[in-house]
Design an enzyme around this catalytic site. Structure first.
Site, PDB file in Angstrom:
ATOM      1  N   THR A  96       0.817  -1.216   0.000  1.00 48.17           N
ATOM      2  CA  THR A  96       0.000   0.000   0.000  1.00 48.17           C
ATOM      3  C   THR A  96       0.851   1.267   0.000  1.00 48.17           C
ATOM      4  O   THR A  96       0.377   2.320  -0.424  1.00 48.17           O
ATOM      5  CB  THR A  96      -0.936   0.000   1.210  1.00 48.17           C
ATOM      6  OG1 THR A  96      -0.156  -0.142   2.408  1.00 48.17           O
ATOM      7  CG2 THR A  96      -1.924  -1.144   1.132  1.00 48.17           C
ATOM      8  N   CYS A  97       2.085   1.176   0.474  1.00 49.25           N
ATOM      9  CA  CYS A  97       2.952   2.364   0.461  1.00 49.25           C
ATOM     10  C   CYS A  97       3.303   2.776  -0.965  1.00 49.25           C
ATOM     11  O   CYS A  97       3.570   3.950  -1.223  1.00 49.25           O
ATOM     12  CB  CYS A  97       4.220   2.103   1.258  1.00 49.25           C
ATOM     13  SG  CYS A  97       3.927   1.811   3.013  1.00 49.25           S
ATOM     14  N   PHE A  98       3.321   1.778  -1.863  1.00 51.94           N
ATOM     15  CA  PHE A  98       3.714   2.054  -3.248  1.00 51.94           C
ATOM     16  C   PHE A  98       2.552   1.877  -4.216  1.00 51.94           C
ATOM     17  O   PHE A  98       2.748   1.922  -5.437  1.00 51.94           O
ATOM     18  CB  PHE A  98       4.869   1.126  -3.658  1.00 51.94           C
ATOM     19  CG  PHE A  98       6.024   1.140  -2.706  1.00 51.94           C
ATOM     20  CD1 PHE A  98       6.876   2.226  -2.645  1.00 51.94           C
ATOM     21  CD2 PHE A  98       6.245   0.079  -1.849  1.00 51.94           C
ATOM     22  CE1 PHE A  98       7.940   2.241  -1.762  1.00 51.94           C
ATOM     23  CE2 PHE A  98       7.306   0.088  -0.964  1.00 51.94           C
ATOM     24  CZ  PHE A  98       8.154   1.177  -0.909  1.00 51.94           C
TER      25      PHE A  98
END
Length: 946
Positions: A912-914
């Site tokens: 989810t960070c990327f």
């Protein structure tokens, strides 16, 4: 004659011969088209269908064989021109033609086309059953019954042509072929002689080669056929598969490849489906076939066009009917429904239920065993043990895929009802029933019909949610179409207004049992804007019934969103019906869109705002036929509601977060005129939308729920932190709710910090709040006043200015018929996901190889069949947020990424960070669909995310 002259003469001779051959080819093509037309006309005449000649030729088919398999009941060419009786006759003729074509194809495939006997063999099945190649009697029958097709003269002529004429023509045409493209012809010649083999996989000869035309070994679109994997009628959600079998002109199987440009288009009205196409060996059906797979979630008749190099194959376009699925209680609902219905004792009330499946399609449900499927459980308020169902309702008829439910109540009072399907509650299956006597029902009807309202009911005020009275206070409830007012009289002559509630859907009645002290039925009133109050009155049912009838009159008769939206647009049109819709020119600078738009409309009255704007951008040419106006409106909304301009802010540093008025904006934006202009723009969008679908204009913004709630007059509570400021909710609000706060040293005050992170000021949330500690007993009050300060008091002026501009178009009483979620849907539209936008702005991480490319193709097929809710879950699973920025996938930072992982059969995972989705390898599309659906539904809030 020298060599040059001889060569020139030979070249001129070959050119003339080539021109003559092309001329003969054109003549042959014209003759073939004319012959095909005559063949079609002869077939129409034989079947007495000449009256429908124009309909047949309008299909675009050029050969009689192409009509085999045509569905006359759904093809557009036969919808308006042909009656149902004629369609039946045409269908019979087409079925006979299809049988004849199938028989001929089968015999040709077996090499028995010369034994075709029309009178002896009627269809292909009979041919298959009767023909036995090992039966000597059959061969004798063929030898005796067949007619000679050639005579001695034709045999002699064939020998002469073969020996003398054919070699000369072949030589001349071959010379021309070599002169036109010597390198290509030489390579073809070497391949033909088997003298040159490529080092890689042998490629088939191209369709345009001379040898293929001589032998008929090129792909013929009229010989291609389509076959479904399953003959049964599919339902929504199933994986649909069909195969396209390719043949040459001479009837033999053709090895298909990507160079043949096979395209498949699947449509349902304006919906386009993206299928997965596996060519040749990938299809699992052999090198001569293509496998097409897709899935749909909307029922109806789909049109499937299959083309080879822009030519339809035989029978294309095909139609495929997809039926709705099983009834889903969570989507099945009452039509024209209300949370409280008023009945007359002993009379029958009819309710209509519309069955829908899990994807929202209307189900074609039969009435078999309906009594065992639907049920309505009714219990009296205050006596939940006394529940009955079957005596009060029955299903009587099926009308246009709708179930009619009849309710008859024999007892007066207030009841709670629960409608179910197979034990599961319907979408709006929980509601209240007020049953009045005949005289009371007539009194309510008379009160609602009055022009001068002086309706009041006596009651006893028992307290509020924050305070309970030791002794009930006698009050009077005054009711009008717009408001419910609670008054108290001093000395029986001096009135004092205690509470006022609007007659709108947000004002809810909560019915309770009978009070033991005064013997009157109890109820509570809560409008979401002020603390709920508890009352008791012997006339409770009359008061609630009158309120309900006024409410239905105010919202158009139904509490469903679609019905309220239709009523809202009708009322807006009625309010502004006398205002002119003449054209009004606005000259706008694109480089300074906000300021120039405000200057252009600075002195506009409400009548001017209601006119049809024609926008002209400075330095640009073009006429505004609606598109420029829509572009201007979108650009202005982006300038107003984008956080880059500082008029609105996000509580989370994320471009997907919701926007809220910004009290700490730059000094040059400090004037309230910007918010008033923003309100006018939103009102303009709503007004234009009421003019019809062609004028539909949505606001390009996603507002916080607390801001929308204040626009319709609701109070703000701590629950809005979860949607509007999720960081504060997780780090502070949720902790306070779930833990002991006695040792946290919290007080009823909030610290404000400057940009450097230092405490700038301390604000009391209530009077003397800095000296009042937060305890476990008052922590709920602390959270509510904190929410009031964060979302309401700090932006009170901005919201008032916004409402001032909005109310020029839409009065408060119309805004209040919606809740905050419905208001966002009305202004901004649904959170729609565009598959083309998704593909265009999706980054595919390289390195997956052939298997990943295949899985990626399956992924797009699965996603193409997703509902909007499933798309939101996929976005939540991959990015952590279920909503897109206003600009769609293009504004996601970082971009949505899809990458391969070196695993097999596992569930997809996400970073989810990327914004990255990781897809393992799967055996087939169905395996991928199951895994992806499980992951996004079970893991949209943490499962599988890393």
């Amino acid at each position: 004659m020298n060599t040059f002259a001889k060569g020139a003469l030979i070249f001129i001779s070959i050119s003339c011969l080539s021109s003559w051959l092309r001329w003969r080819a054109r003549i042959a093509d014209d003759l073939e088209r004319q012959t095909s037309k005559l063949e079609i006309e002869e077939w129409l005449k034989d079947n007495r269908l000449l009256d429908f000649e124009s309909a047949f030729f309008s299909t675009g088919y050029k050969h009689l064989e192409e009509f085999a398999g045509l569905n006359v009941y759904s093809h557009p060419s036969f919808q308006d021109q042909v009656s149902d009786e004629a369609k039946e006759a045409i269908a019979i003729a087409i079925q006979k033609l299809e049988d004849k074509v199938l028989m001929r194809e089968w015999l040709e495939g077996q090499g028995l086309e010369k034994y075709l006997q029309r009178k002896q063999i009627k269809d292909v099945q009979e041919a298959k059953n009767n023909i036995d190649f090992r039966n000597e009697a059959w061969r004798e029958y063929v030898r005796v019954t067949r007619k000679p097709k050639t005579g001695w003269l034709w045999a002699i002529l064939s020998v002469v042509m073969t020996i003398y004429v054919a070699p000369i023509l072949v030589f001349l045409i071959t010379c021309k072929f070599f002169l036109d493209n010597p390198r290509r012809a030489f390579h073809s010649f070497l391949n033909f002689l088997n003298l040159r083999r490529p080092h890689t996989t042998v490629r088939r000869t191209t369709n345009t080669s001379f040898l293929n035309y001589i032998t008929g070994r090129f792909l013929d679109h009229s010989k291609c056929s389509l076959k479904w994997e399953k003959d049964t009628t599919p339902v929504v959600g199933e994986l649909l598969t069909f195969y396209i079998f390719c043949h040459r002109k001479n009837g033999t199987r053709y090895r298909i490849s990507d160079s043949d440009k096979l395209t498949v288009k699947i449509t349902l009205q304006d919906i386009k489906i993206n299928p997965t196409i596996e060519i040749g060996e990938q299809s699992g059906a052999g090198p001569h076939a293509a496998k097409v797979t897709f899935t749909v979630h909307k029922a109806g008749t789909y049109w499937i066009s299959v083309m080879v190099k822009d030519d339809h194959i035989r029978g294309s376009p095909f139609d495929k009917i997809v039926n709705p699925g099983e009834v889903s209680a969570s989507n099945t609902a009452f039509l024209q429904h209300n949370s409280t219905i008023v009945l007359t004792q002993g009379e029958i009330q009819e309710l209509t239920v519309e069955p829908r499946d899990e994807f929202g399609n209307v189900c074609n449900q039969k009435l078999n065993n309906t009594y065992n499927q639907y049920d309505l459980q009714v219990s009296e308020i205050g006596d939940s043990n006394n529940v009955w169902s079957s005596p009060v309702w029955q299903v009587t008829d099926e009308l246009r895929n709708k179930i009619l439910m009849h309710i008859k109540m024999s007892d007066r009072g207030c009841f709670r009802a629960r409608a179910t399907y197979e034990g599961h509650t319907l979408k709006n299956g929980d509601f209240s029933i007020i049953v009045l006597s005949g005289s009371d029902a007539a009194k309510v009807k008379k009160n609602v019909a009055k022009k001068n309202f002086n309706i009041w009911y006596e009651a006893y005020l028992r307290g509020t949610s924050n305070e309970r009275y030791r002794r009930p206070r006698k009050v009077y409830c005054y009711l009008s179409p717009r408001q419910l007012t609670i008054k108290e009289f001093y000395l029986k002559i001096i009135p004092k207004r205690l509470y006022t509630f609007r007659v709108c859907p947000s004002t809810k009645f909560q019915f309770n049992g009978v009070n033991n002290e005064c013997g009157h039925p109890m109820f509570a009133i809560d409008d979401g804007a002020q603390p709920p109050i508890d009352l008791a009155s012997k006339e409770r049912d009359l008061l609630a019934a009158t309120f309900t009838q006024f409410l239905l009159k105010n919202i158009g008769g139904s509490e469903t969103f679609q019905d309220k939206q239709d009523f809202f647009f009708q009322e807006i049109q009625q309010i502004h019906s006398r205002r002119s819709r003449s054209k009004l020119n606005l000259h706008i600078k694109r480089s300074d869109i906000l300021e120039s738009s405000m200057r252009a409309t600075k002195h506009f009255s409400t009548s001017d705002w209601c006119k049809n704007f024609e926008i002209e951008f400075a330095g640009e040419e073009g006429l505004d036929w609606g598109g420029v106006r829509r572009e201007w409106c979108e650009l202005v909304c982006c300038a107003l509601f984008s956080t880059e301009n500082k008029l609105f802010k996000r509580f989370k540093d994320d471009n997907q977060a919701l926007v809220h008025p910004n009290p700490r904006r730059p000094p040059h934006l400090s004037k309230m005129k910007y918010y008033e202009f923003a309100g006018k723009m939103v009102g303009k969008c709503l007004y234009e939308s009421s003019m019809g679908q062609g004028y539909r204009q949505l606001v390009k913004a996603k507002f916080t729920r607390s801001f929308l709630a204040q626009l319709i007059g609701l109070r703000v509570s701590y629950k809005y932190f979860e949607t509007d400021d999720p960081d504060t909710y997780v780090t502070k609000i949720k902790y306070i709710l779930e833990n002991d706060v006695e040792d946290l040293d919290l007080v009823f005050a909030e610290e404000e910090y400057n940009e450097s992170g230092q405490v700038e000021t301390v604000v009391d949330l209530i009077s003397n709040g800095s000296n009042i500690p937060v305890t476990n007993d008052n922590k709920m009050q602390y959270l509510d006043v904190l929410a009031m300060y964060k979302f309401s008091k700090s932006t009170e002026e901005e919201i008032e200015s916004f409402l001032k501009g909005l109310n020029d178009f839409v009065p408060d009483h119309l805004l209040s018929i919606f809740d905050e979620n419905e208001l966002e849907l009305l202004m901004c539209g649904g959170s729609t996901f565009d598959l083309d936008d998704f593909k265009k702005n999706c980054v595919i991480v390289a390195g997956g190889g052939y298997d990943f490319n295949r899985v990626l193709g399956w992924f797009w097929t699965v996603v193409a069949g997703f509902t909007q809710d499933e798309m939101a879950r996929l976005l939540q699973f991959t990015t952590g947020c279920s909503q897109l920025p206003p600009g769609g996938f293009s504004e996601l930072v970082p971009k949505f990424q899809i990458s391969a992982v070196p695993t097999y059969g596992n569930l997809p995972t996400a970073h989810t960070c990327f914004n990255q989705l990781c897809l393992p390898t799967y055996d087939d599309l169905e395996h991928l669909k199951r895994s992806l659906t499980l992951a996004i539904n079970e893991g949209s809030e943490g499962f599988g995310m890393v």
